[in-house]
Design a protein around this motif. Structure first.
Motif, mmCIF file in Angstrom:
data_model
loop_
_atom_site.group_PDB
_atom_site.id
_atom_site.type_symbol
_atom_site.label_atom_id
_atom_site.label_comp_id
_atom_site.label_asym_id
_atom_site.label_seq_id
_atom_site.Cartn_x
_atom_site.Cartn_y
_atom_site.Cartn_z
ATOM 1 N N MET A 1 0.821 -1.213 0.000
ATOM 2 C CA MET A 1 0.000 0.000 0.000
ATOM 3 C C MET A 1 0.856 1.265 0.000
ATOM 4 O O MET A 1 0.459 2.289 -0.563
ATOM 5 C CB MET A 1 -0.966 -0.004 1.186
ATOM 6 N N ILE A 2 2.035 1.210 0.609
ATOM 7 C CA ILE A 2 2.959 2.343 0.506
ATOM 8 C C ILE A 2 3.440 2.479 -0.935
ATOM 9 O O ILE A 2 3.550 3.592 -1.472
ATOM 10 C CB ILE A 2 4.154 2.168 1.466
ATOM 11 N N ALA A 3 3.701 1.347 -1.582
ATOM 12 C CA ALA A 3 4.097 1.374 -2.998
ATOM 13 C C ALA A 3 2.974 1.963 -3.853
ATOM 14 O O ALA A 3 3.237 2.731 -4.794
ATOM 15 C CB ALA A 3 4.436 -0.040 -3.465
ATOM 16 N N ALA A 4 1.730 1.626 -3.532
ATOM 17 C CA ALA A 4 0.590 2.200 -4.263
ATOM 18 C C ALA A 4 0.547 3.713 -4.074
ATOM 19 O O ALA A 4 0.248 4.460 -5.014
ATOM 20 C CB ALA A 4 -0.714 1.565 -3.779
ATOM 21 N N ALA A 5 0.853 4.182 -2.862
ATOM 22 C CA ALA A 5 0.879 5.620 -2.600
ATOM 23 C C ALA A 5 1.974 6.295 -3.417
ATOM 24 O O ALA A 5 1.773 7.386 -3.974
ATOM 25 C CB ALA A 5 1.098 5.874 -1.104
ATOM 26 N N GLU B 1 -10.767 11.656 -4.819
ATOM 27 C CA GLU B 1 -10.374 10.792 -5.933
ATOM 28 C C GLU B 1 -9.227 9.881 -5.525
ATOM 29 O O GLU B 1 -9.236 8.673 -5.800
ATOM 30 C CB GLU B 1 -9.973 11.667 -7.122
ATOM 31 N N GLU B 2 -8.225 10.445 -4.850
ATOM 32 C CA GLU B 2 -7.083 9.642 -4.391
ATOM 33 C C GLU B 2 -7.523 8.620 -3.350
ATOM 34 O O GLU B 2 -7.064 7.472 -3.354
ATOM 35 C CB GLU B 2 -6.004 10.561 -3.802
ATOM 36 N N PHE B 3 -8.397 9.041 -2.449
ATOM 37 C CA PHE B 3 -8.855 8.139 -1.397
ATOM 38 C C PHE B 3 -9.607 6.947 -1.986
ATOM 39 O O PHE B 3 -9.359 5.795 -1.621
ATOM 40 C CB PHE B 3 -9.748 8.889 -0.406
ATOM 41 N N LEU B 4 -10.544 7.216 -2.890
ATOM 42 C CA LEU B 4 -11.326 6.139 -3.499
ATOM 43 C C LEU B 4 -10.431 5.182 -4.281
ATOM 44 O O LEU B 4 -10.628 3.962 -4.253
ATOM 45 C CB LEU B 4 -12.393 6.722 -4.422
ATOM 46 N N THR B 5 -9.458 5.726 -4.985
ATOM 47 C CA THR B 5 -8.528 4.884 -5.726
ATOM 48 C C THR B 5 -7.763 3.972 -4.771
ATOM 49 O O THR B 5 -7.620 2.764 -5.021
ATOM 50 C CB THR B 5 -7.537 5.738 -6.530
ATOM 51 N N GLY B 6 -7.275 4.532 -3.684
ATOM 52 C CA GLY B 6 -6.533 3.738 -2.701
ATOM 53 C C GLY B 6 -7.386 2.674 -2.049
ATOM 54 O O GLY B 6 -6.934 1.535 -1.849
ATOM 55 N N TYR B 7 -8.633 3.019 -1.729
ATOM 56 C CA TYR B 7 -9.505 2.025 -1.107
ATOM 57 C C TYR B 7 -9.794 0.879 -2.067
ATOM 58 O O TYR B 7 -9.780 -0.297 -1.671
ATOM 59 C CB TYR B 7 -10.819 2.660 -0.654
ATOM 60 N N SER C 1 -4.718 -2.135 6.010
ATOM 61 C CA SER C 1 -3.528 -1.648 5.305
ATOM 62 C C SER C 1 -3.809 -0.382 4.506
ATOM 63 O O SER C 1 -2.870 0.334 4.133
ATOM 64 C CB SER C 1 -2.973 -2.734 4.371
ATOM 65 N N ILE C 2 -5.083 -0.051 4.262
ATOM 66 C CA ILE C 2 -5.433 1.220 3.617
ATOM 67 C C ILE C 2 -4.841 2.388 4.397
ATOM 68 O O ILE C 2 -4.525 3.440 3.839
ATOM 69 C CB ILE C 2 -6.977 1.371 3.514
ATOM 70 N N SER C 3 -4.629 2.200 5.705
ATOM 71 C CA SER C 3 -4.058 3.266 6.546
ATOM 72 C C SER C 3 -2.659 3.646 6.086
ATOM 73 O O SER C 3 -2.284 4.821 6.141
ATOM 74 C CB SER C 3 -4.023 2.816 8.009
ATOM 75 N N SER C 4 -1.865 2.682 5.649
ATOM 76 C CA SER C 4 -0.504 2.972 5.184
ATOM 77 C C SER C 4 -0.528 3.859 3.952
ATOM 78 O O SER C 4 0.306 4.759 3.799
ATOM 79 C CB SER C 4 0.238 1.668 4.885
ATOM 80 N N TYR C 5 -1.475 3.611 3.071
ATOM 81 C CA TYR C 5 -1.645 4.432 1.871
ATOM 82 C C TYR C 5 -2.009 5.862 2.255
ATOM 83 O O TYR C 5 -1.405 6.825 1.761
ATOM 84 C CB TYR C 5 -2.741 3.796 1.007
ATOM 85 N N VAL C 6 -2.985 6.003 3.161
ATOM 86 C CA VAL C 6 -3.421 7.333 3.596
ATOM 87 C C VAL C 6 -2.289 8.042 4.334
ATOM 88 O O VAL C 6 -2.028 9.237 4.112
ATOM 89 C CB VAL C 6 -4.671 7.222 4.493
#
Length: 398
Positions: free
Chosen positions: A96-100, A259-265, A277-282
């Motif tokens: 998820m960090i990589a996704a961010a 938009e970023e939040f929905l994509t990450g979720y 793990s969504i928390s790591s992205y946020v």
């Protein structure tokens, strides 16, 4: 409970395998734990597994993570529990960090970069609606709980402050605890023998982080406090975490766009391991202004903040749970907490849809995702891949 001593590396190897293959949410996770840790390895009995999972479900925090830690605690003590926690959350956290990193890079270097997420952003709402339906049918079984659920949903629609949520949970629990006489009495020793060390550790870190953040205004400390507080208050699993994070980090602090939040979720729904793990992205995107170091720091701080409280609390409660569960007010309060959590899920679906364009395309994407989840056996990761490919194809054609 039955306890079997095992070598650390054997248990940690099984936890690692689960962390990279456990797709499909809590139900799939439990099935895999039952197969691997009960039937194949015989670490604990099936009865012990269901009891531990039930205990974790009534505590705040990520249920799957607490269950893994609790099993580790039972068979190897605190050291194995903390090691299993680390092994379980690391793959999903890194992914998820990589996704961010990817989303931030695309946003900075490619105009309209999130066009590939044209489908998966509304699809994320389809996942929330599906999760809400499953959770509501499981947890809301009385007229009183239904009323609490609708009130929580209504209040969450109009009051988006992150501080409203813990108050709603407290009120819901207190409301149904007053009706404890409807629950049957249980026989057994009523005397509680409580060791408070882990409770003091949990509460001490919560207070210390809040005070230190207020004094220093350091963003890393404030971020840790934000996630630690959320991890201390979330009942009902990863899907209930969504309205908390959206309200606090998108609407309240504006660290991410909707938009970023929905994509990450949506991306998180295709990842193995814990849904928290969504928390790591946020967290990573919340500190992107500090560059690569900020993205890494924010991601790992968020992971530590969101996962540690539930671990401390399960270590605290597991020692006296057999006595605590005999108290009717405790069991009755859970009904209200669960009902309020379901109300927050309903609100989350609305809050996440609100920033999207109210057009037929988005409605069909939401409805189509729900249909696939409800009536087919297509896995969540595959649904997300289909959505990404559809978005890429749509952008290439049009």
């Amino acid at each position: 409970m039955t306890i079997k001593k095992v070598k650390y590396y054997l248990y940690l190897k099984d936890v690692l395998l689960l962390s990279v293959t456990a797709f499909g949410g809590p139900q799939a996770f439990l099935a895999m734990v039952l197969d691997t840790m009960v039937k194949k390895r015989n670490y604990i009995s099936e009865e012990d597994l269901w009891e531990l999972n039930a205990l974790c479900q009534i505590l705040p925090g990520p249920t799957s993570t607490q269950t893994i830690s609790a099993i580790g605690y039972r068979i190897g003590g605190p050291n194995l529990a903390y090691l299993s926690l680390f092994v379980w959350i690391l793959p999903a956290t890194v992914l998820m960090i990589a996704a961010a990193f990817l989303i931030d890079f695309l946003q900075e270097n490619t105009p309209g970069a999130l066009s590939f997420a044209k489908f998966i952003q509304p699809m994320a709402i389809g996942f929330i609606i599906y999760a809400a339906q499953k959770t509501i049918f499981k947890m809301v079984k009385t007229s009183e709980a239904t009323v609490l659920m609708m009130m929580a949903a209504f209040i969450s629609f109009f009051y988006h402050s992150p501080y409203v949520f813990p108050i709603l949970l407290l009120v819901g629990g207190l409301t149904t605890s007053l009706n404890y006489k409807s629950h049957p009495k249980q026989k057994g020793d009523r005397k509680l023998m409580i060791s408070w060390a882990n409770f003091y550790l949990w509460g001490g870190i919560l207070v210390f982080a809040a005070v230190l953040g207020a004094l220093t205004k350091n963003q890393s400390i404030l971020l840790f406090e934000n996630f630690y507080r959320n991890g201390s208050l979330i009942f009902g699993g990863g899907q209930v975490l969504v309205p908390y994070l959206f309200t606090e980090f998108v609407e309240f602090k504006k660290f991410l766009s909707s938009e970023e939040f929905l994509t990450g979720y949506a991306i998180s729904q295709g990842m193995p391991g814990p849904t928290f793990s969504i928390s790591s992205y946020v967290g990573a995107l919340s500190m992107r202004e500090y560059g690569v170091v900020g993205l890494l720091t924010g991601g790992f701080i968020a992971a530590a903040g969101i996962f540690l409280p539930g671990t401390f609390l399960i270590f605290f409660v597991i020692r006296f749970w057999d006595q605590l569960k005999k108290y009717r007010p405790v069991r009755a309060a859970l009904e209200g907490v669960n009902a309020v959590s379901c109300g927050m899920l309903i609100a989350a679906a609305y809050l996440l849809f609100e920033p999207l364009d109210s057009n037929l395309f988005n409605v069909l994407a939401i409805f189509g995702t729900y249909i696939l989840l409800q009536f087919t056996k297509i896995s969540s990761p595959l649904i997300i891949v289909i959505g990404v490919l559809a978005g890429i194809g749509y952008n290439w054609i049009f």
